[in-house]
Scaffold this motif. Structure first.
Motif, PDB file in Angstrom:
ATOM      1  N   SER A 168      -4.975   1.955  11.322  1.00 16.38           N
ATOM      2  CA  SER A 168      -6.351   1.624  10.637  1.00 16.38           C
ATOM      3  C   SER A 168      -6.645   3.241  10.446  1.00 16.38           C
ATOM      4  CB  SER A 168      -7.238   1.160  11.352  1.00 16.38           C
ATOM      5  OG  SER A 168      -8.578   1.240  10.864  1.00 16.38           O
ATOM      6  N   PHE A 169      -7.069   3.519   9.089  1.00 19.59           N
ATOM      7  CA  PHE A 169      -7.284   4.678   8.510  1.00 19.59           C
ATOM      8  C   PHE A 169      -8.792   4.969   8.383  1.00 19.59           C
ATOM      9  CE2 PHE A 169      -2.916   4.061   7.565  1.00 19.59           C
ATOM     10  CZ  PHE A 169      -2.311   5.539   7.828  1.00 19.59           C
ATOM     11  N   THR A 193       3.625   3.682   5.594  1.00 17.10           N
ATOM     12  CA  THR A 193       3.006   2.688   6.451  1.00 17.10           C
ATOM     13  C   THR A 193       3.082   1.366   5.427  1.00 17.10           C
ATOM     14  OG1 THR A 193       1.209   3.965   7.710  1.00 17.10           O
ATOM     15  CG2 THR A 193       1.366   1.488   7.563  1.00 17.10           C
ATOM     16  N   MET A 220      -7.664   5.955  -0.618  1.00 13.53           N
ATOM     17  CA  MET A 220      -6.264   5.396  -0.083  1.00 13.53           C
ATOM     18  C   MET A 220      -5.533   4.746  -1.217  1.00 13.53           C
ATOM     19  SD  MET A 220      -7.828   3.772   3.672  1.00 13.53           S
ATOM     20  CE  MET A 220      -6.075   3.000   3.929  1.00 13.53           C
ATOM     21  N   VAL A 250      -5.819  -5.276   2.697  1.00  7.86           N
ATOM     22  CA  VAL A 250      -6.393  -4.872   3.785  1.00  7.86           C
ATOM     23  C   VAL A 250      -7.294  -6.103   4.568  1.00  7.86           C
ATOM     24  CG1 VAL A 250      -8.736  -3.709   4.655  1.00  7.86           C
ATOM     25  CG2 VAL A 250      -6.626  -2.343   3.375  1.00  7.86           C
ATOM     26  N   ASN A 286      -4.674  -8.254   6.110  1.00  7.84           N
ATOM     27  CA  ASN A 286      -4.268  -7.596   7.288  1.00  7.84           C
ATOM     28  C   ASN A 286      -5.252  -7.698   8.558  1.00  7.84           C
ATOM     29  OD1 ASN A 286      -2.190  -6.885   5.792  1.00  7.84           O
ATOM     30  ND2 ASN A 286      -2.732  -4.703   5.465  1.00  7.84           N
ATOM     31  N   LEU A 291       0.070   7.427   5.721  1.00  5.48           N
ATOM     32  CA  LEU A 291      -0.447   6.307   4.873  1.00  5.48           C
ATOM     33  C   LEU A 291       0.768   5.892   3.855  1.00  5.48           C
ATOM     34  CD1 LEU A 291      -2.525   4.304   3.895  1.00  5.48           C
ATOM     35  CD2 LEU A 291      -3.438   6.142   2.509  1.00  5.48           C
ATOM     36  N   ARG A 295       0.361  -3.543   6.930  1.00  2.00           N
ATOM     37  CA  ARG A 295       0.139  -2.973   8.099  1.00  2.00           C
ATOM     38  C   ARG A 295      -0.859  -2.002   8.006  1.00  2.00           C
ATOM     39  NH1 ARG A 295       2.154  -6.891   9.523  1.00  2.00           N
ATOM     40  NH2 ARG A 295       3.450  -7.302  11.407  1.00  2.00           N
ATOM     41  N   ILE A 296      -1.606  -2.139   6.968  1.00  2.00           N
ATOM     42  CA  ILE A 296      -2.893  -0.979   6.861  1.00  2.00           C
ATOM     43  C   ILE A 296      -4.151  -1.638   6.954  1.00  2.00           C
ATOM     44  CG2 ILE A 296      -3.817   0.378   4.872  1.00  2.00           C
ATOM     45  CD1 ILE A 296      -1.099   0.897   3.556  1.00  2.00           C
ATOM     46  N   TYR A 316      -0.455  -2.056  13.866  1.00  2.00           N
ATOM     47  CA  TYR A 316      -1.285  -1.879  12.451  1.00  2.00           C
ATOM     48  C   TYR A 316      -1.873  -0.453  12.486  1.00  2.00           C
ATOM     49  CZ  TYR A 316      -1.309  -6.887  11.683  1.00  2.00           C
ATOM     50  OH  TYR A 316      -0.795  -8.038  11.646  1.00  2.00           O
TER      51      TYR A 316
END
Length: 292
Positions: A211-212, A231, A267, A282, A285, A228, A235-236, A209
């Motif tokens: 993470s942003f 991805t 995003m 999100v 996830n 991003l 998986r975000i 995963y």
């Protein structure tokens, strides 16, 4: 005090609430102003329903576990930060806790890791981390100590069946090498992802995963938005790493979980998705990654 300094110390305003609730996958409520109750209430008011509170040393990890035991919407992650392990081993007094230490060597590091291991067994602790490698602040003398600590955190995560939260700063190749050598846990999260699109593809191949955080919103960080974009949606994750890394247009001002909607909307624009679709992904996830 100059007006500019006043602005930089002023918390940003509440953003418009998200219609679909999300989670802040990485925050440090113990480093933010106000009480945890206040921070959680502000976050909930804008659709940030869950947070992962992350420890960086033994006292901070204990605090994270205690907070998660008190609040259903809080999950804990416990670890020695990559920069903390050399501080303990080498006896540097300027650790996260600010406590002066005597040089402790291997025995001191072993004792600290044993405390993290015990905390990792608790049910409210959903992850081991943030752990990994940081070559920005730790010099060459700390590299092997960091790697040993990282390997032992990987082992903890696998033994306890917890997620692994990676801190990777200026160490992309070595982080991936250690993960592959040791065998990454089933659920591995790159916190505040800072690699490029090619690295994101490698992570995707292994099911990790990404993470942003706020930096994905900064104008100069097109390579991060490119990462991003490649991805997989499943998986975000999104995070604040608050009180650090406040998203644009509030960069430099105090960050907190309530600012997650700012990053989510940026995003969503990058991905060409409606914010509700990204929020739903999100949320799912994060629950899957941290096992709640």
């Amino acid at each position: 005090m100059p007006k500019k300094d006043d602005e930089r110390s002023t918390p940003p305003p509440l953003p418009a609430p998200l219609a679909v609730a999300v989670a802040d996958s990485h925050t440090h409520l113990d480093m933010q102003s106000g009480t945890p109750e206040e921070g959680l209430a502000r976050a909930a008011s804008v659709g940030v329903a869950t947070v992962v509170q992350v420890g960086c040393d033994v006292p901070g990890s204990r605090w994270a576990a205690e907070l998660a035991a008190r609040f259903e919407q809080v999950h804990a992650a416990v670890a020695l930060h990559p920069n903390e392990a050399p501080r303990i081993f080498l006896g540097d007094p300027d650790g996260w806790s600010g406590q002066r230490r005597q040089p402790g060597g291997q025995a001191a590091l072993d004792a600290a890791l044993a405390e993290i291991d015990a905390l990792a067994a608790l049910p409210q602790v959903r992850a081991v981390g943030e752990t990994g490698l940081d070559y920005f602040r730790t010099g060459p003398e700390g590299v092997e100590i960091q790697k040993e600590s990282f390997r032992r955190h990987i082992d903890m995560a696998k033994r306890h069946g917890k997620a692994l939260v990676i801190h990777d700063r200026d160490a992309h190749e070595d982080v991936i090498a250690v993960l592959l050598e040791e065998g990454a846990p089933e659920r591995t999260v790159f916190h505040c992802y800072s690699g490029d699109a090619e690295m994101a593809k490698v992570c995707a191949e292994h099911g990790w995963y990404l993470s942003f955080a706020g930096p994905v919103t900064f104008k100069a960080n097109q390579p991060l938005r490119d990462a991003l974009a490649v991805t997989p949606l499943d998986r975000i994750l999104v995070e604040t790493d608050a009180p650090f890394l406040t998203p644009h247009p509030y960069r430099g001002r105090p960050n907190a979980p309530y600012l997650i909607p700012v990053t989510v909307r940026s995003m969503a624009d990058t991905l060409g998705l409606h914010e509700d679709e990204l929020s739903a992904a999100v949320a799912a996830n994060t629950a899957r990654a941290f096992g709640y």
